[in-house]
Write an enzyme that holds these catalytic residues in place. Structure first.
Site, short mmCIF file in Angstrom:
data_model
loop_
_atom_site.label_atom_id
_atom_site.label_comp_id
_atom_site.label_asym_id
_atom_site.label_seq_id
_atom_site.Cartn_x
_atom_site.Cartn_y
_atom_site.Cartn_z
N ALA A 1 -16.62 -11.57 0.69
CA ALA A 1 -16.81 -12.50 1.80
C ALA A 1 -18.20 -13.12 1.63
O ALA A 1 -19.04 -12.57 0.92
CB ALA A 1 -16.74 -11.73 3.12
N GLY B 1 -14.05 -8.70 -0.42
CA GLY B 1 -12.99 -9.65 -0.05
C GLY B 1 -12.28 -10.24 -1.25
O GLY B 1 -11.10 -10.62 -1.16
N GLU C 1 -9.72 -7.80 -2.11
CA GLU C 1 -8.70 -7.81 -1.04
C GLU C 1 -7.75 -9.00 -1.20
O GLU C 1 -6.55 -8.87 -0.93
CB GLU C 1 -9.42 -7.81 0.32
CG GLU C 1 -10.11 -6.48 0.61
CD GLU C 1 -10.97 -6.53 1.85
OE1 GLU C 1 -10.68 -5.76 2.79
OE2 GLU C 1 -11.92 -7.34 1.88
N GLU D 1 -18.36 -2.75 0.23
CA GLU D 1 -18.75 -3.00 1.63
C GLU D 1 -19.64 -1.91 2.21
O GLU D 1 -20.55 -2.19 2.99
CB GLU D 1 -17.49 -3.15 2.50
CG GLU D 1 -16.76 -4.48 2.34
CD GLU D 1 -15.78 -4.50 1.18
OE1 GLU D 1 -15.01 -5.46 1.08
OE2 GLU D 1 -15.81 -3.58 0.35
N1 T1G Z 1 -21.97 -13.77 -0.35
C1 T1G Z 1 -22.96 -14.69 -0.37
N2 T1G Z 1 -23.85 -14.84 -1.39
C2 T1G Z 1 -23.70 -13.99 -2.42
C3 T1G Z 1 -22.70 -13.00 -2.47
C4 T1G Z 1 -21.80 -12.91 -1.37
N3 T1G Z 1 -20.80 -12.02 -1.33
N4 T1G Z 1 -22.83 -12.32 -3.63
C5 T1G Z 1 -23.89 -12.86 -4.27
N5 T1G Z 1 -24.41 -13.87 -3.56
C6 T1G Z 1 -25.54 -14.73 -3.92
C7 T1G Z 1 -26.84 -13.94 -4.08
O1 T1G Z 1 -27.49 -13.77 -2.87
C8 T1G Z 1 -27.61 -14.84 -5.03
O2 T1G Z 1 -28.13 -15.90 -4.26
C9 T1G Z 1 -26.53 -15.42 -5.93
O3 T1G Z 1 -25.30 -15.28 -5.21
C10 T1G Z 1 -26.40 -14.71 -7.25
O4 T1G Z 1 -26.23 -13.33 -6.97
C11 T1G Z 1 -14.14 -8.79 4.40
C12 T1G Z 1 -16.85 -8.22 4.53
C13 T1G Z 1 -21.42 -10.40 -7.61
C14 T1G Z 1 -22.34 -8.47 -8.82
O5 T1G Z 1 -21.15 -6.83 -1.67
O6 T1G Z 1 -22.98 -7.50 -5.91
O7 T1G Z 1 -16.40 -8.82 1.20
O8 T1G Z 1 -30.51 -15.34 -4.50
O9 T1G Z 1 -28.29 -12.57 -8.16
O10 T1G Z 1 -26.82 -10.32 -10.53
O11 T1G Z 1 -14.11 -6.86 3.17
O12 T1G Z 1 -24.12 -10.68 -6.47
O13 T1G Z 1 -29.47 -17.08 -5.96
O14 T1G Z 1 -29.75 -17.50 -3.47
O15 T1G Z 1 -26.63 -10.90 -7.26
O16 T1G Z 1 -24.96 -11.81 -11.35
C15 T1G Z 1 -18.77 -7.60 -0.58
C16 T1G Z 1 -22.26 -8.76 -3.51
C17 T1G Z 1 -19.15 -8.52 0.51
C18 T1G Z 1 -20.93 -8.14 -3.63
C19 T1G Z 1 -23.34 -10.76 -9.11
N6 T1G Z 1 -19.31 -8.06 -1.84
N7 T1G Z 1 -22.72 -9.41 -4.72
O17 T1G Z 1 -24.57 -10.23 -9.45
O18 T1G Z 1 -26.04 -12.34 -9.23
S1 T1G Z 1 -18.60 -7.91 2.08
C20 T1G Z 1 -20.48 -7.62 -2.29
C21 T1G Z 1 -23.08 -8.70 -5.82
C22 T1G Z 1 -16.93 -8.26 2.08
C23 T1G Z 1 -14.73 -8.09 3.22
C24 T1G Z 1 -16.19 -7.79 3.31
C25 T1G Z 1 -23.65 -9.49 -6.96
C26 T1G Z 1 -22.65 -9.78 -8.09
P1 T1G Z 1 -29.54 -16.48 -4.55
P2 T1G Z 1 -26.89 -12.21 -7.89
P3 T1G Z 1 -25.65 -11.17 -10.24
#
Ligand code: T1G
Length: 686
Positions: A62, A101, A104, A124
């Site tokens: 998400a 997400g 999912e 999450e």
């Molecule tokens: N949403 C918004 N921005 C995100 C994002 C996300 N999910 N993931 C990464 N970014 C932004 C990050 O802030 C950065 O921005 C840029 O993308 C590059 O990221 C309903 C509620 C995928 C392994 O927890 O683990 O889904 O700093 O530097 O090292 O069940 O990003 O450049 O402005 O980390 O290559 C669950 C989170 C969400 C995964 C890539 N998902 N992301 O790593 O790049 S909750 C996560 C990561 C959810 C649902 C629920 C990593 C990555 P900026 P980066 P990277």
């Protein structure tokens, strides 16, 4: 920009998601996907649909940046239901990462094909949440209960191979996402790739497995996730409702606020003024000093596949360094981070010698010798003569003045502080200390090196102790004051461990070695203001030769794995109270935490006020990734915002009645409190 594009090939359709950089499931992506599935599902000419993503990864979850903002519909659970109920079979092709997400979405499709190297996970819980778009309901219908609960409660991703074995993926293929998507849709249309509706699959999560995980759950976050997964035993729609309610509860929690802040802290710190400078290329490194820190730094460089020259003064120390590096790499083999062949390959890339000339050709040198200015000035004078033009000269000092060290060379613009944390090949934090003459490209190169070393670099200006140790030196005193005023040190430690710190301050002192702090106190004694309270208990302990774990005794007594309170410490405190006419008072755990954290906030605010740190979130990152600060509080200044700045001002003013010298409200804290602002307001645009 169009987040969702549809392409038709005869009787099949391809849906491509494209929301760089990580295809977060933003409102536009959700809406576009939902509309596309609706249209194609109603199109009688469509026989099969493939869903894939452009860019370096499938949907990474998400959109976290939308959290806390008004919901925009369709929300992700609705998009997943639309996918699942689509009358045309949908195969989802996953590459890079399919997380939260993103996974999912895939679970709601009718078949899943991974591209080699893809990682699949539900992280999450790392945000203080739980899967909120069907993950806790659909995953246990596709894989065995143990695998499902492991993925949901640990947040750890699984590999493509493990996902295939578990039945989460139906196939793993090599190739570009679009090409694979086309092939998969054709296979579905031809009936050679089977599809199924997840909702119709039986739940494979047993009460027994739930019981096992419930027993070992260590947080309310994990307990809540298990509770949601338990509903997978119900019809899907009922289970989804229960998941949604628990998800909303988690979204509203402080734990989520803190952990979301930690997520962004890790990324925000990379935004530095020098970001556009052209970094220098680093192909080889040198390290001066083969002690624990020097060998750890050399190991970190080797793990990043950089050849290293390590210098020691005496031959026997050269041998010690080699053995320490080998032990560090063995540890990486044990943790499954490195193969034995890989270890041997890296060991062949390090040269340990007493010959400083061996540093003549390296691109960067990190000095990690004894923490004495005189010794460091000598070393940098030598490096200036030996190292090639353009080589970066870095010091791993944890306190000393980087500008003074730079003046020992004729090239202060090439000098920088790279403050690693012990063990240097494990700890993620790297303080990058920028001197007044340090060139922007040296800073940019250091941040790029940090990424290569898998470190989180935080930029600091020069001051005594930089960001972390300066703030530590201040709040550590509050623990000593409480001890002298009557709180047993072990109560202080346990109160802070309950608050979430991995270890209390007295236990940390014993681990790091009490002699280091003692030497610092002696060095600072002549500069200590007369108004400043000074607690001698620590000195009494060191005078006995008790330096902590390394001597088997410090504040605690160590016998193998056992740790017991050292009763002599209480006597030292009692004697000092008597000598200073201090009446012991009772402290409850909350009072201990409030004072300790207030002290941390005070010095953290000063570090921001004086622009030693770029933003408050940089201070938070230092403590999250270098000082074992509890992630669910998000860091000292996020804690301050969550506690309320006006509450903290009032608390500090109360404490200052006892000790007006130590307890002073920093101007920045008072100004923010009076204007109703927060530290996070200063991070905006971070
Ligand atoms: N949403 C918004 N921005 C995100 C994002 C996300 N999910 N993931 C990464 N970014 C932004 C990050 O802030 C950065 O921005 C840029 O993308 C590059 O990221 C309903 C509620 C995928 C392994 O927890 O683990 O889904 O700093 O530097 O090292 O069940 O990003 O450049 O402005 O980390 O290559 C669950 C989170 C969400 C995964 C890539 N998902 N992301 O790593 O790049 S909750 C996560 C990561 C959810 C649902 C629920 C990593 C990555 P900026 P980066 P990277």
């Amino acid at each position: 920009m169009t987040e969702v594009a549809v392409r038709r090939e005869a009787d099949i359709a391809l849906i491509c998601l494209n929301n760089p950089p990580v295809n977060a499931a933003s409102f536009a992506l959700r809406k576009g996907l939902s509309d596309a599935v609706g249209e194609l599902g109603a199109d009688s000419t469509v026989k099969a649909i493939a869903l894939y993503a452009a860019g370096r990864t499938f949907v990474s979850g998400a959109d976290i940046k939308e959290f806390g903002k008004p919901l925009q519909y369709p929300i992700l659970p609705e998009v997943c239901s639309t996918l699942e109920k689509c009358p045309k079979p949908i195969v989802c092709v996953l590459h890079g990462n399919a997380l939260g997400g993103g996974l999912e979405i895939a679970l709601a499709c009718h078949a899943r094909v991974g591209i080699t190297g893809v990682k699949l996970g539900l992280p999450e819980v790392n945000l203080g949440l739980l899967p909120g778009a069907g993950g806790t309901q659909r995953l246990p219908r596709l894989v065995d209960g143990h695998t499902a609960l492991t993925m949901i409660t640990t947040g750890k991703p699984v590999s493509a191979e493990a996902a295939l074995d578990a039945g989460l993926l139906d196939d793993v293929r090599e190739g570009a996402p679009e090409e694979i998507a086309l092939a998969c849709a054709r296979d579905v249309a031809a009936g050679t790739l089977a599809t199924k509706v997840t909702a119709e699959q039986a739940n494979r999560l047993t009460q027994e497995t739930i019981g096992q995980f419930r027993t070992k759950a260590r947080s309310e976050v994990a307990e809540r996730a298990i509770k949601a997964a338990e509903a997978a035993g119900l019809p899907l729609e009922e289970g989804l409702k229960i998941e949604r309610a628990l998800f909303k509860e988690a979204m509203a929690s402080d734990v989520h606020k803190g952990m979301k802040h930690a997520f962004f802290a890790e990324r925000a710190v990379a935004k530095i003024p020098e970001a556009d400078a052209q970094p220098r290329e680093l192909k080889s490194a040198g390290v001066i000093g083969g002690g624990t820190m020097g060998s750890g730094i050399a190991t970190a460089m080797l793990l990043a596949k950089m050849p290293v020259v390590l210098i020691e003064m005496q031959e026997e120390r050269v041998e010690f360094a080699k053995q320490t590096i080998a032990k560090n790499l063995d540890g990486a083999v044990k943790r499954g981070k490195l193969s034995e062949a890989g270890r041997d390959g890296l060991l062949a890339m390090v040269t340990c010698t007493t010959d400083m000339q061996a540093l003549a050709g390296v691109d960067i040198v990190v000095e990690a010798v004894f923490e004495s200015m005189a010794v460091k000035l000598d070393v940098f004078g030598e490096l200036d003569k030996i190292c090639k033009p353009g080589a970066i000269l870095a010091t791993n000092t944890s306190y000393l003045n980087v500008d003074e060290i730079a003046q020992a060379t004729g090239r202060p613009e090439d000098v920088i502080g790279l403050h690693f944390f012990s063990p240097a090949h494990v700890m993620r934090l790297l303080e990058v200390v920028v001197g007044k003459d340090t060139a922007p490209e040296i800073v940019a190169t250091s941040f790029r090196l940090a990424k290569r070393l898998r470190k989180i670099a935080v930029r600091s200006e020069v001051c005594d102790g930089f960001i972390g140790n300066r703030i530590l030196a201040h709040y550590r005193k509050s623990a000593n004051y409480m001890q002298l005023d009557g709180a047993p040190f072990e109560q202080i430690d346990s109160a802070l461990e309950k608050f979430g710190f991995a270890m209390g301050p007295f236990a940390v002192g014993d681990l790091a070695g009490l002699d280091i702090g003692w030497a610092t106190r002696k060095r600072q004694a002549e500069f200590r203001p007369p108004e400043e309270r000074y607690v001698e208990v620590g000195d009494r302990v060191c005078e006995q030769g008790w330096f902590g774990r390394k001597t088997g005794m410090g504040f605690y007594v160590y016998d193998g794995k056992d740790r017991t309170v050292n009763p002599a410490v209480h006597e030292f405190a009692e004697n000092e109270r008597e000598a200073k006419g201090i009446a012991a008072q009772e402290f409850d755990d909350q009072e201990i935490v409030d004072r300790y954290m207030a002290a941390m906030v005070v010095e953290s605010a000063r570090v921001v006020e004086e622009k030693i740190a770029l933003r408050p979130i940089d201070v938070d990152a230092v403590f999250l990734f270098g000082y074992g600060f509890p992630r669910h509080w998000g860091g000292p200044l996020q804690y301050a915002d969550m506690t309320g700045l006006d509450v903290l001002v009032e608390r500090i003013e109360n404490y200052s009645k006892e000790d007006p010298f130590y307890w002073q409200v920093p101007g920045l804290l008072r100004e923010l409190a009076e204007t109703g602002k927060t530290f996070n307001d200063l991070n905006k645009g971070a």
